[in-house]
Write a protein that holds these residues in place. Structure first.
Motif, PDB file in Angstrom:
ATOM      1  N   LEU A  79       0.859  -1.184   0.000  1.00 54.98           N
ATOM      2  CA  LEU A  79       0.000   0.000   0.000  1.00 54.98           C
ATOM      3  C   LEU A  79       0.893   1.232   0.000  1.00 54.98           C
ATOM      4  O   LEU A  79       1.689   1.427   0.919  1.00 54.98           O
ATOM      5  N   GLN A 100      -1.101  -1.117  -4.358  1.00 55.13           N
ATOM      6  CA  GLN A 100      -2.383  -0.452  -4.125  1.00 55.13           C
ATOM      7  C   GLN A 100      -2.136   1.035  -3.898  1.00 55.13           C
ATOM      8  O   GLN A 100      -1.231   1.431  -3.167  1.00 55.13           O
ATOM      9  N   ALA A 130      -7.687   3.166  -1.577  1.00 56.29           N
ATOM     10  CA  ALA A 130      -7.461   3.221  -0.135  1.00 56.29           C
ATOM     11  C   ALA A 130      -7.407   4.672   0.308  1.00 56.29           C
ATOM     12  O   ALA A 130      -6.906   5.535  -0.421  1.00 56.29           O
ATOM     13  N   THR A 181     -11.627   0.166  -1.008  1.00 60.07           N
ATOM     14  CA  THR A 181     -11.689  -1.108  -0.293  1.00 60.07           C
ATOM     15  C   THR A 181     -10.944  -1.070   1.035  1.00 60.07           C
ATOM     16  O   THR A 181     -11.181  -1.923   1.895  1.00 60.07           O
ATOM     17  N   THR A 182     -10.040  -0.085   1.209  1.00 62.53           N
ATOM     18  CA  THR A 182      -9.149  -0.069   2.372  1.00 62.53           C
ATOM     19  C   THR A 182      -9.204   1.275   3.076  1.00 62.53           C
ATOM     20  O   THR A 182      -9.172   2.328   2.429  1.00 62.53           O
ATOM     21  N   ASP A 200      -6.993   3.092   6.057  1.00 64.52           N
ATOM     22  CA  ASP A 200      -5.804   3.052   6.904  1.00 64.52           C
ATOM     23  C   ASP A 200      -5.965   4.142   7.961  1.00 64.52           C
ATOM     24  O   ASP A 200      -5.890   5.328   7.656  1.00 64.52           O
ATOM     25  N   ARG A 225     -14.708  -2.887   5.265  1.00 63.50           N
ATOM     26  CA  ARG A 225     -13.554  -2.666   4.400  1.00 63.50           C
ATOM     27  C   ARG A 225     -12.315  -3.293   5.046  1.00 63.50           C
ATOM     28  O   ARG A 225     -12.348  -3.737   6.192  1.00 63.50           O
ATOM     29  N   ASP A 226     -11.232  -3.332   4.274  1.00 61.55           N
ATOM     30  CA  ASP A 226      -9.946  -3.783   4.792  1.00 61.55           C
ATOM     31  C   ASP A 226      -9.368  -2.652   5.644  1.00 61.55           C
ATOM     32  O   ASP A 226      -9.069  -1.572   5.127  1.00 61.55           O
ATOM     33  N   ARG A 269      -6.472  -1.028   8.093  1.00 56.46           N
ATOM     34  CA  ARG A 269      -5.050  -1.099   8.430  1.00 56.46           C
ATOM     35  C   ARG A 269      -4.755  -0.107   9.551  1.00 56.46           C
ATOM     36  O   ARG A 269      -5.403   0.932   9.663  1.00 56.46           O
TER      37      ARG A 269
END
Length: 288
Positions: free
Chosen positions: A126, A145, A193, A236-237, A239, A271-272, A274
């Protein structure tokens, strides 16, 4: 016994025993300083971090907080990813055995050469861009990503030198910026992201929860515009960075942070997710 008390006892034992490393004295008369880590305390911090969030959340520990190669290898072996703030830290992470997919590269001044190198050597990593201008440097179909750092412009309560969420911060695209430009730039660059990091030593989780809400609002706006255009890509992500105060009640604040996100922002975990905690993980376990 409090973590720092344990660390001091460990320091005394270490110096008294003249611990040997690889058959040689770890210290000699020329040494004027020594850094140590209480691995029991570190393990407890890592366990607390994991338990504060759902199992699906992936944690990358900030390298800059403790960049010693053996410590990075220890973290990777424990199943944690690593967050790099420079290309030099990226190399430290890879040397420690981190898989590119478990690596977050956050430098706010990535050069074109570093981005091109990342495209070749960091498939699945990422990379979080710091600005819309930086996004223009990225290849159209990178192996990594693409993320974008958002400044959610919340009042953090952190010491001013650690607060990077104000309206004059040099980090991230401001929440109040022209929303149309932010959405259009994200779609054009293939952003999937969104990243935030509001500061360090933030004393409560109120600011973090408010910041996550704002970042999710931007994600929803980007997703809606993509759907309108017939573009099936989505954010989708998310952080959420780091910044929770390490002491004296850091574990309680972290646990509350996770509980409040579950109850107030449950859509986040669709979502993903982090994280990038560093000082919160290392400070209670370290001594000098």
């Amino acid at each position: 016994m409090r973590p720092n008390d344990r660390a001091r006892r460990a320091a005394g034992s270490f110096l008294a025993a003249r611990t040997r490393l690889a058959g040689e004295d770890a210290l000699d008369e020329r040494d004027t300083a020594v850094l140590g880590v209480d691995l029991d305390v570190l393990g407890a911090q890592l366990a607390s971090l994991r338990s504060a969030f759902p199992d699906s959340v992936r944690h990358a520990i900030a390298i800059k907080t403790m960049p010693h190669p053996r410590m990075l290898t220890h973290l990777v072996a424990a199943g944690f990813g690593l967050e790099a703030a420079s290309i030099e830290e990226v190399h430290l992470a890879l040397d420690a055995g981190a898989a590119p997919a478990d690596l977050i590269f956050d430098s706010p001044v990535k050069t074109r050469a570093e981005i091109a190198w990342s495209d070749t050597h960091l498939p699945g990593a990422l990379l979080n861009a710091n600005s819309l201008d930086e996004l223009e440097r990225y290849p159209r179909h990178p192996s990594f990503q693409v993320g974008l750092r958002i400044n959610p412009e919340v009042d953090t309560g952190a010491p001013s030198r650690f607060d990077v969420s104000g309206d004059r911060s040099k980090f991230g695209v401001a929440f109040s910026k022209d929303r149309a430009a932010l959405i259009a730039g994200s779609i054009a660059a293939g952003v999937t992201a969104l990243h935030m990091h509001i500061g360090s030593q933030v004393p409560s989780c109120d600011a973090h929860v408010a910041a996550v809400q704002r970042v999710l609002a931007i994600a929803a706006a980007i997703d809606a515009e993509r759907a309108r255009r017939g573009d099936d890509r989505r954010i989708t992500t998310i952080d959420i960075g780091g910044g929770v105060r390490a002491e004296p009640d850091g574990s309680a604040v972290m646990a509350e942070y996770g509980r409040r996100l579950r109850s107030e922002q449950p859509d986040l975990f669709d979502r993903d997710v982090r994280t990038e905690f560093g000082q919160w993980v290392h400070a209670p376990a370290g001594w000098a």
